[in-house]
Structures are given as C-alpha cells and as structure tokens.
Enzyme design. Structure first.
Site, mmCIF file in Angstrom:
data_model
loop_
_atom_site.group_PDB
_atom_site.id
_atom_site.type_symbol
_atom_site.label_atom_id
_atom_site.label_comp_id
_atom_site.label_asym_id
_atom_site.label_seq_id
_atom_site.Cartn_x
_atom_site.Cartn_y
_atom_site.Cartn_z
ATOM 1 N N CYS A 262 5.289 19.095 12.039
ATOM 2 C CA CYS A 262 4.697 17.957 12.734
ATOM 3 C C CYS A 262 4.426 16.838 11.726
ATOM 4 O O CYS A 262 4.286 17.070 10.535
ATOM 5 C CB CYS A 262 3.436 18.362 13.493
ATOM 6 S SG CYS A 262 2.183 19.231 12.518
ATOM 7 N N SER A 295 2.442 21.648 9.067
ATOM 8 C CA SER A 295 2.084 20.228 9.008
ATOM 9 C C SER A 295 2.844 19.546 7.882
ATOM 10 O O SER A 295 3.176 20.173 6.871
ATOM 11 C CB SER A 295 0.586 20.073 8.757
ATOM 12 O OG SER A 295 0.270 20.422 7.409
ATOM 13 N N ASP A 296 3.121 18.259 8.056
ATOM 14 C CA ASP A 296 3.527 17.478 6.892
ATOM 15 C C ASP A 296 2.343 17.481 5.927
ATOM 16 O O ASP A 296 1.184 17.664 6.322
ATOM 17 C CB ASP A 296 3.903 16.057 7.298
ATOM 18 C CG ASP A 296 4.846 15.409 6.299
ATOM 19 O OD1 ASP A 296 4.951 15.901 5.165
ATOM 20 O OD2 ASP A 296 5.473 14.399 6.655
ATOM 21 N N CYS A 297 2.627 17.275 4.655
ATOM 22 C CA CYS A 297 1.625 17.587 3.638
ATOM 23 C C CYS A 297 0.371 16.711 3.764
ATOM 24 O O CYS A 297 0.448 15.480 3.711
ATOM 25 C CB CYS A 297 2.254 17.476 2.260
ATOM 26 S SG CYS A 297 3.479 18.778 2.013
ATOM 27 N N SER A 299 -1.411 16.430 6.451
ATOM 28 C CA SER A 299 -1.523 15.783 7.759
ATOM 29 C C SER A 299 -2.861 16.058 8.429
ATOM 30 O O SER A 299 -3.419 15.181 9.103
ATOM 31 C CB SER A 299 -0.391 16.240 8.680
ATOM 32 O OG SER A 299 0.817 15.606 8.348
#
Length: 776
Positions: A262, A295-297, A299
């Site tokens: 995401c 998650s994107d880092c 996020s």
C-alpha cells in the site's frame, strides 16, 4: 577447481584443509546460517513447524502458538527480530529487484563473492518491447541471481518489485519504474514479471516472493509544493476500476503475486494503508491474495504524524492492522502495537492473522525447511553469467524505439561512416543507463564505447551534465561534427532531473540541450542522429521538425549493455522494434493539467490523460515506433469463414438486447464464445524484424454516462518475421473481457451498438446486424 578425492589428498596438511574449505564453499555456495529448523541444533525433531511433511497452514499455526505477544509484535516489521529460543533468525524483508537485484533496500548487499548483479534496462524501456515472454525471462534470471545471493548470505527472498502504477502524468519522476500508461500493458507486465520471479514451484512453493506496488492511485512524488506524504488522490469509482486498480488485480489474479504494497497517499480522504475496503475487502477479499500486505516504508508513521489521520499512535497501529496490513516497513508497529492491544483497540488474534500471512510466505519460500530445496546450489557462478549479460543486451535491443528516420538515414554504414562524432552529456555515462532502484551492474558498455566498436570516434560532452547550464563546450562539439562522417548526439535526462521524490516541471530538454542539438546539427558534415535517454517523454518537436536531424532514437534507460545496443541499432546489426509505452505530449499540455487532478477523462478545458482519453496533439503517440523494414497486416481467412458459427452465437448473446448495455456481472460470460482472429503479418522490406501486433477496441458512442473512451488496447503480440516472409498471429476476442467499459459507478458493462476493432491498418466493425467488415 575439481572438488574430488584427488584434490583433497594433494599436498601437505595445511593445503588439504584449505582446499577442503574452498571445495565446501564451491559446492554449497553458502556458509549462511540456516534461517530456522537447523537439524544440527536438534530442534527439528521436536518442533512441528519444522517438519516439511506437515501442511504449511498447520506448521504456521504451530509456530504462532509458540510465540509470546512481544515476540509476535517484533515480527510485524521489516527488520523482524530473531526468536533464539525457537531457533529462528532475524530477517530483513526489504529487498528490491525492479530490473535486477538492487541494494536500495537493506536486504541485499554487494561485495566479496557478489560484486554486482545483472542490471537490465529500466522497466519503461523493457515495457517498450511489448514482449511478455521477455518480461518473464528477465524475472526468472533476476530470481536466479537473488536466490544465489540469498544462499551466499547477502540478500533476502522477499523482493518489493515490480512497480505497476500507471504513468498517468508525463512529469512523474518514477514513471521510469513503470510499464507505462496503459493498464492492460501494466497488468500483463506485472503478471509476467511476477511469474518469472516467483517460479513455477510445485505445491504453492515460491522461488522468491514478489510484491506489486504502490497500491493505489500513486503517481505523484513532489510537484509544485505537493508531496506524496500529504497528497489526497481524489479518484472516481470509474477511474479506480478501469485504470488505477487494473494492474494490481492482474498481478494478484494472473501473476499470483505473494505480496501487495500500500502507498503513502490517501485515496478519497483515507490513507491506503488504513483503508479496509482497499486492503481487506478488495485485495484479500475480492481478488483472493495468497500472501501478505506490506506498507510503503514508514507509511503508518506518515498517516499518523503527517496526515494526522488518528489521534494516537496506538489508534494508527490498530487502524492499519484491522484494515488488513500484515507488515510494516518501519518500526511503528513494533513500538505501538502492544499498547493498542492493551487499550483494547486490537486483539492478539488480529496480530495472529497478520503473522499467519507473512509466515506462510516464508514457509512457501522454504525458509523453515533447513537446507532443502531446488535452489540450494545456486551461488556466485550463477550471477552475471554470459547468458544473463546477453539477455540484458537483448532486452535493450527490443526496448529501444526508433522515432524518426528521414530518408532512411539509418542504419549507418561502417564502410561509409568511418568517423563518428559522439556528443552529449549522456554519451559516455554508466550509472545513468540503469536508472533508479538499480544495483551494481556486472559491467557497462557506454554509447561511446559501443560506437567505437564500429568506427573511429571524436568525443565531446558539449555540456557539463544533463542540466546543461552553459554553452562553453558547444564550439568543440560543432568542430567535431564538421570533421566526422556522421554525428550521434546522446542527450536527455538522468536521476538529477527525474527520480523518486523529484517530479519534473516541464517536458523540454533541460538547460541548453536544445541549443546544443540545433547548433551541432547545423554544423554537421554528415547525418545527425539524436539519441534520448529518459524515463518520461520529452517534447522534441524542434528535432522532429528539423531536417538537419536525420533520426531520433529513444533509448529509455537501457541497462548495463545500453551503449552496445544503441550502437548495434545505429549501425544496423539489429533492427529496432520497440514501441512507445506512453504518449509523448507537447510542452503546452502540462500547462493545462495540474498533476494533482487524477481524472482520466476529458471535461471542460481539461484535456484528459493517456491515449485512451486525450484527444489533443502529440509529439509521438502511444504505440509508435519505426523499423528498418515495413510490415503489413491482412486476415489469414475471410471474416465470415473464421467467425461464422461462433460469431452468430456471440452476436446473439451480446447484441440482442433492448438496453444500452449489459452488466458484465449479469452477462453469464462463461457461455460466450471467443472470436479468434488470425492476422497475417508480412515483412515487405529488406531487413528481418520484430513487429508488435496491437489490437484496440473502440466502443460505441451510446448513452453510458462518462464513457468517453477513444480506444483501448485489448491485446498485443510480438512476432519476428524474416524479410519477405509472413507469420500468422492468433488473437482471441472475449466479449466480457475485451469489449466491456466501466460506467460512472465503477461497474463494467458491455455497451450495445457498433464496436470497432483496430489491428494496424485493418478495421473491423461488430454490430447487431453484421459480423465483421474490414477496411485497409
């Protein structure tokens, strides 16, 4: 070295020991400690999750049942902690393999026995090949090298690639990472590359675990004061269904990807990593993801600290996990999840469900199987092989696009063009050719080096870097062009102009590059070839219209062998066959279109986006690309002969309706026959060549509100045809899959009326009363 008894018996005792150790390393390729379930520590016999003959879901539940809450929480983040009492090592989930194993994430490191890995062309360039088998083969090679590095203890097995976002806006700095603007192409690329990475292991096993990112409607990094951490993408149900989500659905449905990431942005006011409808209901519910959501880092931290979506960090942790997030790239969940459980915002079972998804992927990768598995023997000798380097060259050959060739100026002749002026800020670059999210390349061939294999070269940079802030070097460049038999200008962009966190403000060449091209073209004694390196499109109308510029080549970011590929095409050793995977807009387009408007369709003064909806002028259209030969299309059979029986059934099922359209969900699609078109492709020129057969569908203009589709790609096939020969390509048209459009409510419908199919210079009409009519 041969590791046999004779080598072990050779020499003195110290030599015997040394040779034995070298043989051990050579045979196993790894001294990596086993991640878990090491037979040497005796745990394998007592722990059920270590028994390979037990079903994976049973092993997963056995492991989770042995963990304390604190141990579980420390496994919710990318740098998962070890559990020594169970013999489980720590694990770094974050590795990248966008177009080769990369050291961008902390999971992979180069050095020692692994100084580099094969660096293929950037994705936008490979996408221009429109070759699905090539995409899968690159994935297979990348996963070979990834497994080898894992065995060597310097990489993981979970790779957060590919990036399958839509290249909605030409200024996006990360457009280079994507397969372009068309959702069908992006979906096919996603499925092909994922299959190559993950392998075809029996029993649901994985070679490596891929991850499709960034879900969803993520295509703005930093533009005009708006950044990805604060951007709320306002997206209609229509655009979400027929554009932004298409590649992700294909990735899960067709590619069977093991993970989806995401994104940072919000969609319609809600962070994607906290949106239960997007994650739990869609990815896992409707699409049936067999894997984990990450998650994107940072996020989760972003939507708490920067978007202020929740009041407390514990609420943020709970919101993400309950929405369907399984793994946090970043420390946030490790810090605040226990507090969320204690406050009653989460249950321990919520944590268990997240862990079940991540640990299941690790089990499918064989990380709990000791040293067993079909990839255990891969090692340093399997990285940067000659075959892998050759594939990188072939990928560049197939992705490079010829945009202009006045008077058949190309290919050049080594006999007649013995001295070449090689000019421009990208003429002798290395790392520029591999774009972003790259690793350490095995080796490089720059454009200057590639051209030098064919002719004597006169080299001038002309500019100090692609920013080209001055014209001090122009005189020397003009002098070289006056002396040479031909001139190659290698211009364009690099990561200082377009990159993650760096969107462009315009589409023109930076600085004084245009002036350099114009002045050198005017001075040149021989033909001038303009080569462009870039991820995004560039408005080069000036060069397209300049008769002194004989040819234009778009090389994208062509990978480690890019210079060799460029030279091979310029001198005719290879016939270019690439096609643009994105529209090249004029500069004045961006003045009308803020990057923050997500709408795909045109309305009022808003011109729309991509070839599917934009009707204005272009520099070069989607799918454009020239060849040194010529191709024609025809039908291998007459329309009535090949479509007779199935078309009647198809026609009756689709068009005998009194309504404007049929909902695909109500259409009983399984009973509809497919129509098979057999398209004959003839090479009418003097060069062997590859050709892409594009099949576009143009829906009828009826009363479905908000339709407004110019045409949409429904299929494409790559075919190689020798000079003077013919090849037949079969294209199957599926009514529900290919003739449907999405209405304003996000529902897919098949509109009644006359559907038009485009196949090159052939046009077909399908209507209530007629089968197909073709026009050349």
């Amino acid at each position: 070295m041969s590791c046999n008894k004779r080598s072990l018996l050779f020499g003195k005792k110290v030599v015997v020991i040394l040779v034995f150790l070298l043989c051990l390393v050579h045979s196993s390729e790894s001294l990596r400690p086993l991640f878990a379930c090491n037979p040497a520590n005796g745990l394998t016999r007592t722990l059920r999750f270590c028994r390979v003959n037990v079903p994976i879901h049973v092993r997963v539940q056995d492991l989770i049942g042995r963990l304390t809450l604190q141990e579980k929480i420390r496994l919710l983040v990318n740098n998962a902690a070890a559990v020594p009492r169970l013999g489980i090592g720590g694990y770094e989930w974050w590795s990248e393999a966008l177009h080769g194993v990369s050291d961008v994430g902390p999971g992979a490191k180069f050095g020692g026995a692994f100084p580099g890995a094969t660096s293929f062309p950037q994705v936008i360039t490979t996408a221009a090949s429109f070759n699905q088998s090539l995409w899968e083969e690159i994935g297979r090679v990348v996963s070979d090298e990834a497994r080898a590095m894992y065995n060597g203890g310097v990489a993981g097995l979970t790779y957060w690639s590919p990036n399958v976002n839509i290249l909605r806006d030409p200024r996006w700095g990360r457009g280079q990472e994507t397969p372009g603007e068309d959702p069908v192409v992006a979906g096919k690329y996603a499925a092909s590359y994922v299959r190559g990475l993950q392998g075809n292991g029996a029993g649901n096993r994985l070679k490596v675990a891929a991850c499709c990112k960034h879900y969803t409607a993520y295509d703005l990094d930093n533009w005009n004061g708006v950044d990805r951490f604060h951007f709320n993408a306002k997206v209609s149900k229509q655009d979400l269904e027929d554009t932004y989500n298409v590649p992700f659905k294909s990735c899960v449905y067709e590619g069977k990807v093991a993970s989806v990431m995401c994104s940072y942005n919000q969609v319609n006011g809600k962070p994607t990593c906290a949106d239960e409808n997007l994650l739990k209901n869609t990815i896992r519910g409707q699409w049936r993801l067999n894997g984990y959501i990450v998650s994107d880092c940072d996020s989760v931290d972003v939507f708490f600290n920067q978007q202020h979506y929740t009041t407390t960090p514990e609420e943020a942790a709970a919101a993400s996990i309950k929405a369907g997030l399984d793994l946090d790239c970043g420390p946030f969940l490790a810090i605040f999840t226990e507090g969320a459980v204690k406050k009653g915002l989460l249950t321990e079972n919520d944590v268990n469900l997240a862990l079940a998804n991540t640990i299941t992927v690790q089990m499918r990768l064989g990380m709990f199987d000791g040293n067993l598995g079909p990839y255990a023997n891969l090692g340093p000798r399997d990285v940067c092989t000659l075959a892998h380097r050759h594939l990188a060259l072939q990928a560049a050959h197939q992705g490079i696009v010829l945009l202009k060739n006045s008077g058949r100026s190309l290919p050049l002749s080594p006999r007649r063009h013995r001295t070449i002026a090689v000019i421009g800020p990208n003429s002798d670059v290395t790392e520029t050719m591999i774009g972003n999210y790259a690793g350490k390349a095995c080796t490089y061939t720059t454009p200057l080096q590639g051209i030098a294999r064919y002719a004597r070269t006169l080299h001038q940079d002309g500019c100090a870097g692609v920013a080209c802030r001055g014209n001090q070097g122009f005189g020397a460049a003009e002098a070289a062009a006056r002396e040479a038999d031909a001139t190659v200008l290698v211009m364009g962009l690099d990561q200082s102009i377009e990159a993650e966190t760096r969107d462009r403000t315009g589409l023109l060449l930076p600085g004084y590059q245009q002036e350099l091209v114009t002045r050198v073209a005017q001075a040149s004694k021989g033909p001038v070839i303009l080569v462009l390196m870039s991820g995004g499109p560039i408005d080069v109308t000036f060069a397209k219209n300049n008769p002194r510029v004989a040819a234009i080549i778009w090389a994208g970011y062509p990978g480690q062998a890019g210079g060799a590929a460029i030279a091979n095409i310029i001198f005719g050793a290879v016939n270019p066959g690439g096609k643009l995977p994105m529209t090249w807009y004029p500069q004045d387009y961006v003045a009308k279109v803020p990057m923050t408007i997500m709408a795909m369709r045109a309305y009022g003064n808003y011109p729309g986006r991509t070839y599917r909806f934009y009707k204005g002028p272009v520099v070069f259209p989607f799918g454009f690309g020239l060849s040194y030969t010529t191709f024609t299309h025809s039908l291998a059979q007459s329309p009535l002969a090949q479509l007779s029986v199935s078309s009647k059934k198809f026609n009756s099922a689709i068009f005998n309706s009194s309504s404007d359209s049929i909902k695909v969900s109500h259409a009983n699609c399984g009973t509809f026959p497919k129509m098979s078109l057999h398209v004959e492709v003839s090479n009418t020129g003097e060069f062997d060549g590859t050709h892409t057969v594009f099949v576009f569908a143009e829906p009828p203009k009826n009363r479905i509100k908000g339709l407004d589709v110019n045409k949409q790609l429904i299929a494409f096939e790559k075919v190689h045809v020798t000079a003077g020969a013919k090849r037949t390509v079969q294209v199957d048209v599926d009514a529900c899959k290919h003739l449907g459009v999405v209405d304003e409510y996000g529902r897919r419908r098949i509109p009644m009326g006359e559907h038009k199919l485009h196949i090159g210079d052939l046009f077909f009409f399908l209507s209530r009363n007629n089968f197909f009519h073709s026009f050349n």
